[in-house]
Enzyme design. Structure first.
Site, PDB file in Angstrom:
ATOM      1  N   LYS A  54       0.838  -1.205   0.000  1.00 51.86           N
ATOM      2  CA  LYS A  54       0.000   0.000   0.000  1.00 51.86           C
ATOM      3  C   LYS A  54       0.872   1.254   0.000  1.00 51.86           C
ATOM      4  O   LYS A  54       0.592   2.219  -0.710  1.00 51.86           O
ATOM      5  CB  LYS A  54      -0.925  -0.016   1.229  1.00 51.86           C
ATOM      6  CG  LYS A  54      -2.026  -1.065   1.116  1.00 51.86           C
ATOM      7  CD  LYS A  54      -2.742  -1.332   2.438  1.00 51.86           C
ATOM      8  CE  LYS A  54      -3.672  -2.538   2.277  1.00 51.86           C
ATOM      9  NZ  LYS A  54      -4.372  -2.913   3.514  1.00 51.86           N
ATOM     10  N   GLN A  98      -4.133  -1.578   9.956  1.00 47.21           N
ATOM     11  CA  GLN A  98      -4.072  -2.928   9.380  1.00 47.21           C
ATOM     12  C   GLN A  98      -4.582  -3.951  10.392  1.00 47.21           C
ATOM     13  O   GLN A  98      -4.097  -4.002  11.525  1.00 47.21           O
ATOM     14  CB  GLN A  98      -2.624  -3.239   8.957  1.00 47.21           C
ATOM     15  CG  GLN A  98      -2.472  -4.550   8.221  1.00 47.21           C
ATOM     16  CD  GLN A  98      -3.122  -4.533   6.830  1.00 47.21           C
ATOM     17  OE1 GLN A  98      -3.072  -3.537   6.111  1.00 47.21           O
ATOM     18  NE2 GLN A  98      -3.754  -5.637   6.451  1.00 47.21           N
ATOM     19  N   ASP A 121     -10.495   3.033   4.291  1.00 45.75           N
ATOM     20  CA  ASP A 121     -10.903   1.623   4.194  1.00 45.75           C
ATOM     21  C   ASP A 121     -12.429   1.505   4.175  1.00 45.75           C
ATOM     22  O   ASP A 121     -12.963   0.428   3.911  1.00 45.75           O
ATOM     23  CB  ASP A 121     -10.361   0.833   5.397  1.00 45.75           C
ATOM     24  CG  ASP A 121      -9.156  -0.012   5.035  1.00 45.75           C
ATOM     25  OD1 ASP A 121      -8.899  -0.173   3.827  1.00 45.75           O
ATOM     26  OD2 ASP A 121      -8.493  -0.520   5.954  1.00 45.75           O
TER      27      ASP A 121
END
Ligand code: NAP
Length: 281
Positions: A54, A98, A121
């Site tokens: 990412k 994460q 997200d």
């Protein structure tokens, strides 16, 4: 094989170059550089690979990276403090925690602390609520990636029978909401669905997001259907999806492979979300 293969790798690359061009234009207009903060607690190798990917992808499109790596024994409160700082930091447009986190850190609870304007997200309750109500907001990346694949292939969704197998907050539920917003007639299936095979046979668009290799059999696919396989299963035979690919491809019109289908789209959509968050700031 009858089906055309949907090349997720190529489409993801296209999205990434579009985002790069848009970031460039955004900067030329005198706006501040978008920034993506990633927070990784612990040293899970798979998570480290995801976060590294990412950050690399962000750098490639001109998004600033803030790569926070915390020790596996970091207390919950310390991660919370960092997230609150990132919420306030004007250089950070998007924040990503994460998951999964080590046991002493309540990852889902911390995700809820992320400022919804920076929720790239799309996993906070506010983002989920905005999606459910059809209001603008940041959408989860993988479901958005699926929608992008369908869009790039001009798949007609209005009135289409869409079947989504899987109802997770990460994939199934938001994808069903996005398909509904695109005027499909949507059915969401899960582990208690009766006669899954028959339900799947109705699908013009069939999405599998379960995590069980080969769960969706080839003869569950209607002739001419579009099949999207979100499943990513590590098996002895390598990475496989939730759909029996060869048999399904005999009947489908369009189908995603695993790997190289939905997978590459997630990061591409994360980059797009980060730019969207920067624009809305
Ligand atoms: P998850 O949270 O484990 O959810 C799985 C869903 O499948 C649940 O809703 C479950 O039903 C349903 N299910 C389980 N067994 C079933 C069965 N026999 N028949 C019908 N439905 C069944 O998984 P997830 O996070 O949504 O991920 C799904 C898959 O997508 C995984 O393989 C994951 O690795 C992959 N994935 C890929 C990407 C990507 O490509 N970038 C991103 C995210 C996820 P219940 O709710 O009833 O338990």
């Amino acid at each position: 094989m009858a089906a055309e293969i949907i090349d997720g790798k190529a489409i993801a690359q296209l999205v990434r170059s579009e985002v790069a061009a848009e970031v460039d234009e955004w900067l030329q207009d005198g706006n501040p550089r978008p920034g993506l903060a990633t927070v990784l607690v612990g040293d899970d190798p798979a998570s480290a690979v995801y976060v590294g990917g990412k950050q690399r992808a962000s750098a490639e499109v001109g998004i600033a990276g803030f790569d926070h790596r915390l020790a596996a024994d970091t207390p919950h409160d310390e991660v919370e403090r960092l997230l609150r700082e990132l919420n306030e930091d004007p250089a950070v447009s998007g924040i990503l925690l994460q998951l999964p986190t080590p046991p002493q850190v309540d990852g889902p609870a911390l995700t809820e602390l992320i400022d919804p304007r920076k929720d790239v997200d799309g996993l906070t309750p506010i983002s989920a609520g905005l999606l459910a109500k059809g209001r603008p907001g940041l959408r989860p990346c993988t479901p958005q990636g699926v929608m992008e694949l369908l869009r790039r292939h001009d798949v007609e969704l209005t009135g289409a029978e869409a079947i989504v197998v899987g109802r997770s907050d990460l994939v199934g539920k938001p994808l069903a909401a996005l398909l509904l917003a695109a005027n499909a007639t949507v059915t969401t299936c899960h582990s208690r669905t009766r006669d899954l095979a028959e339900v799947c046979r109705r699908a013009d668009v069939l999405v599998a997001a379960v995590g069980q290799p080969g769960l969706v059999k080839g003869d569950w696919v209607k002739e001419g259907a579009v099949v999207i396989d979100v499943g990513t299963n590590r098996t002895d035979a390598g990475l496989t999806g939730d759909v029996e690919f060869e048999a399904a491809a005999e009947r489908a019109r369009l189908i995603t492979p695993v790997p190289g289908g939905v997978g590459p789209m997630t990061i591409a959509m994360l980059l797009r979300n980060t730019l969207q968050a920067a624009r809305a700031a």
